[in-house]
Design an enzyme around this catalytic site. Structure first.
Site, PDB file in Angstrom:
ATOM      1  N   HIS A  58      27.118  37.762  43.160  1.00 27.74           N
ATOM      2  CA  HIS A  58      28.247  36.843  42.934  1.00 27.74           C
ATOM      3  C   HIS A  58      29.340  37.116  43.954  1.00 27.74           C
ATOM      4  CE1 HIS A  58      30.473  33.866  40.718  1.00 27.74           C
ATOM      5  NE2 HIS A  58      31.524  34.665  40.642  1.00 27.74           N
ATOM      6  N   HIS A  60      32.551  35.183  46.346  1.00 25.99           N
ATOM      7  CA  HIS A  60      33.372  34.102  46.905  1.00 25.99           C
ATOM      8  C   HIS A  60      33.900  34.677  48.220  1.00 25.99           C
ATOM      9  CE1 HIS A  60      33.295  32.184  42.945  1.00 25.99           C
ATOM     10  NE2 HIS A  60      33.678  33.335  42.424  1.00 25.99           N
ATOM     11  N   GLN A  63      37.573  35.042  49.385  1.00 25.05           N
ATOM     12  CA  GLN A  63      38.517  35.864  48.630  1.00 25.05           C
ATOM     13  C   GLN A  63      38.658  37.276  49.221  1.00 25.05           C
ATOM     14  OE1 GLN A  63      37.726  35.458  44.411  1.00 25.05           O
ATOM     15  NE2 GLN A  63      37.655  33.228  44.576  1.00 25.05           N
ATOM     16  N   ARG A  81      44.947  33.433  40.257  1.00 25.39           N
ATOM     17  CA  ARG A  81      44.262  32.208  40.650  1.00 25.39           C
ATOM     18  C   ARG A  81      45.152  31.345  41.553  1.00 25.39           C
ATOM     19  NH1 ARG A  81      41.829  27.424  36.830  1.00 25.39           N
ATOM     20  NH2 ARG A  81      44.036  27.011  36.590  1.00 25.39           N
ATOM     21  N   TYR A 120      32.483  26.712  46.285  1.00 17.57           N
ATOM     22  CA  TYR A 120      33.122  25.487  45.773  1.00 17.57           C
ATOM     23  C   TYR A 120      34.164  24.881  46.699  1.00 17.57           C
ATOM     24  CZ  TYR A 120      36.345  29.059  43.895  1.00 17.57           C
ATOM     25  OH  TYR A 120      37.180  30.138  43.727  1.00 17.57           O
ATOM     26  N   HIS A 202      30.773  25.439  37.735  1.00 18.39           N
ATOM     27  CA  HIS A 202      31.888  26.386  37.928  1.00 18.39           C
ATOM     28  C   HIS A 202      32.212  27.102  36.633  1.00 18.39           C
ATOM     29  CE1 HIS A 202      35.925  27.981  37.994  1.00 18.39           C
ATOM     30  NE2 HIS A 202      35.624  28.302  39.234  1.00 18.39           N
ATOM     31  N   ARG A 205      35.252  24.904  31.711  1.00 18.46           N
ATOM     32  CA  ARG A 205      36.592  24.323  31.873  1.00 18.46           C
ATOM     33  C   ARG A 205      36.555  23.239  32.936  1.00 18.46           C
ATOM     34  NH1 ARG A 205      39.461  27.733  34.682  1.00 18.46           N
ATOM     35  NH2 ARG A 205      37.958  29.431  34.724  1.00 18.46           N
ATOM     36  N   GLU A 232      34.943  34.540  31.070  1.00 19.56           N
ATOM     37  CA  GLU A 232      35.626  35.615  31.803  1.00 19.56           C
ATOM     38  C   GLU A 232      36.923  35.978  31.075  1.00 19.56           C
ATOM     39  OE1 GLU A 232      36.447  34.717  35.902  1.00 19.56           O
ATOM     40  OE2 GLU A 232      37.204  36.728  36.329  1.00 19.56           O
ATOM     41  N   HIS A 266      29.960  37.153  34.666  1.00 16.09           N
ATOM     42  CA  HIS A 266      30.949  37.858  33.837  1.00 16.09           C
ATOM     43  C   HIS A 266      30.420  38.092  32.425  1.00 16.09           C
ATOM     44  CE1 HIS A 266      33.722  37.530  37.111  1.00 16.09           C
ATOM     45  NE2 HIS A 266      33.778  36.211  37.038  1.00 16.09           N
ATOM     46  N   ASP A 317      32.156  39.647  43.676  1.00 17.46           N
ATOM     47  CA  ASP A 317      32.989  38.529  43.243  1.00 17.46           C
ATOM     48  C   ASP A 317      34.195  38.300  44.158  1.00 17.46           C
ATOM     49  OD1 ASP A 317      34.246  36.551  41.797  1.00 17.46           O
ATOM     50  OD2 ASP A 317      34.523  37.690  39.967  1.00 17.46           O
TER      51      ASP A 317
HETATM   52 ZN   LIG Z   1      33.513  34.056  40.532  1.00 17.91          ZN
END
Ligand SMILES: [Zn+2]
Length: 443
Positions: A58, A60, A63, A81, A120, A202, A205, A232, A266, A317
């Protein structure tokens, strides 16, 4: 044909084997022979312990630019976020490629041979598609190839800013508008010898139940891996229960997502019924302890998930650190703190989550093990550092899992190709490229 003689190697059992000869042909392991006391002439000597390739299930990639910038002070997942969205806002295909290449090369140095990129940031500013609507995804494919690692591009469907809400300003770049439009775009992505294209929801939500069913159907029909962020944060459970009457896992079950090819990322705040659903489906749970601790998410019930029938994989992550040994030991050590009991996951099980478990959940069932026929991924960890000096062969798996760091990784082979030699990446000046790529995005 290339022969490697491993002083010690982990072949999947409870202990390491001594004197293991690995015969590599055309990127595959052609033979594995244990009990060879000294290297045969012509064999490359690998001192220390050689592990199968590790999988970072996992990621991203962008990040990585947030490391150190978001760890101080208070705030929550939700304030983090906002900072993360500001970094995403600044990405374009060139800066994304440079940052991802450097980040994946950092992973290679850490012994990662396959990365699962949960992707994403699809579209241009304001959500306007690029001329090639997959330009950002193709940047990731190029980044992985240049860094020498295998990629599963988990292309992520992301439609809503919250349940029943349109995407916010920063989220417009993530949205295709509908699951059908998402599928149409993803269909245009090609797989290759080192690239798989999987699907991601994703979260419940950001994807309504009908659209989630569409994504799950797409993945099922094409036998692709399907991943989703699951529970999460407690607020995610509350929102789903209030608006839709089920937990996120319950909604994913209703959407037909749960299967052995499904990975819940998660899976931190699960109801008892969720554990049963994930275990009953033999799903994978990808835990990301260094990110979960950074974001104050909580500690999942990993032992209960395994007992219920789920498998485990690991991810870095948000890349607060990139070190799968740290992720692996945290699975056990966090549960010790939470439960007041030691020994829920032994060292071999933790290494399995970091290698075979991660590869399986990313759609590479022929990687992550040192055995005949498998992809020739070898990760050699030196045992001569201050951290590991004094290690005994009998307990070396525990030494590696509980005390090694990425700087102990000496050599990495991916599909038979040397990617890391004596602790250095053969193609990428990783610190310099990271520095430049991060400054370009965060300036
Ligand atoms: Zn993630």
């Amino acid at each position: 044909m290339t022969l490697y003689w491993c002083e010690l190697a982990w072949l999947g059992g409870p202990r390491a084997e001594a004197g293991v000869l690995v015969d590599v042909q055309d990127g595959r392991i052609a033979a594995v022979t244990s009990g060879i006391p000294a290297p045969l002439s012509g064999a490359r000597r690998l001192e220390g312990i050689t592990l199968p390739g590790l999988a970072n299930a996992h990621s991203h990639a962008f990040q990585r630019a947030l490391r150190g910038r978001t760890q101080h002070g208070s705030g929550s997942f939700w304030t983090w976020r906002e900072q993360m969205y500001r970094a995403a806002d600044r990405l374009d295909p060139d800066s994304y490629l440079a940052l991802a290449r450097a980040t994946y090369a950092e992973m290679a140095l850490a012994g990662v041979t396959t990365v699962g990129e949960f992707h994403y940031v699809h579209h241009g500013p304001g959500g306007v598609p690029y001329e090639d609507p997959n330009e950002m995804g193709r940047a990731l494919v190029a980044a992985a190839a240049e860094a020498g690692v295998r990629l599963t591009l988990l292309d992520c469907c992301y439609l809503h800013g919250g349940i029943g809400e349109p995407p916010g300003d920063s989220q417009r770049r993530f949205s295709d508008g509908s699951a059908e439009a998402w599928a149409e775009r993803v269909e245009a992505l090609e797989e290759g010898e080192s690239v798989r294209v999987g699907a991601a929801i994703h979260s419940m939500r950001a994807v309504d139940p009908g659209s989630a069913a569409g994504v799950a159907g797409w993945a099922r029909e094409r036998e692709r891996p399907l991943h989703a962020h699951v529970s999460e944060q407690p607020a995610e459970n509350d929102a789903c229960l209030e608006a839709l009457g089920h937990t996120p896992t319950g909604l994913l079950s209703e959407a037909g997502a749960l299967a052995a090819s499904f990975t819940a990322v998660h899976a931190t705040h699960l109801a008892d019924g969720d554990v049963d659903l994930l275990g009953g489906a033999a799903a994978c749970c990808c835990v990301c302890p260094t990110t979960e601790r950074d974001l104050a998410d909580g500690i999942g019930a990993m032992r209960r998930l395994v007992d219920a029938g789920a498998s485990l994989s690991l991810g870095s992550d948000s890349h607060a650190v990139i070190d799968l040994f740290e992720e692996a030991r945290a699975v056990e050590l966090d549960e010790r703190l939470a439960g007041g009991e030691r020994g829920r996951h032994d060292a071999a099980a933790l290494l399995r989550a970091a290698s075979e478990g991660g590869h399986a959940c990313l759609g590479w069932p022929d990687a992550g093990r040192i055995e005949h026929g498998a992809r020739a991924d070898l990760v050699t960890v030196g045992l001569d550092s201050v951290r590991l000096a004094g290690t005994e062969a009998e307990s070396v798996l525990g030494s590696v899992v509980f005390a090694a760091t990425t700087t102990d990784v000496r050599h990495v082979l991916v599909d038979g190709n040397t990617v890391v030699e004596d602790g250095r990446h053969v193609a990428v000046d990783v610190p310099r490229e990271l520095d430049e790529a991060i400054r370009a995005v965060m300036a």
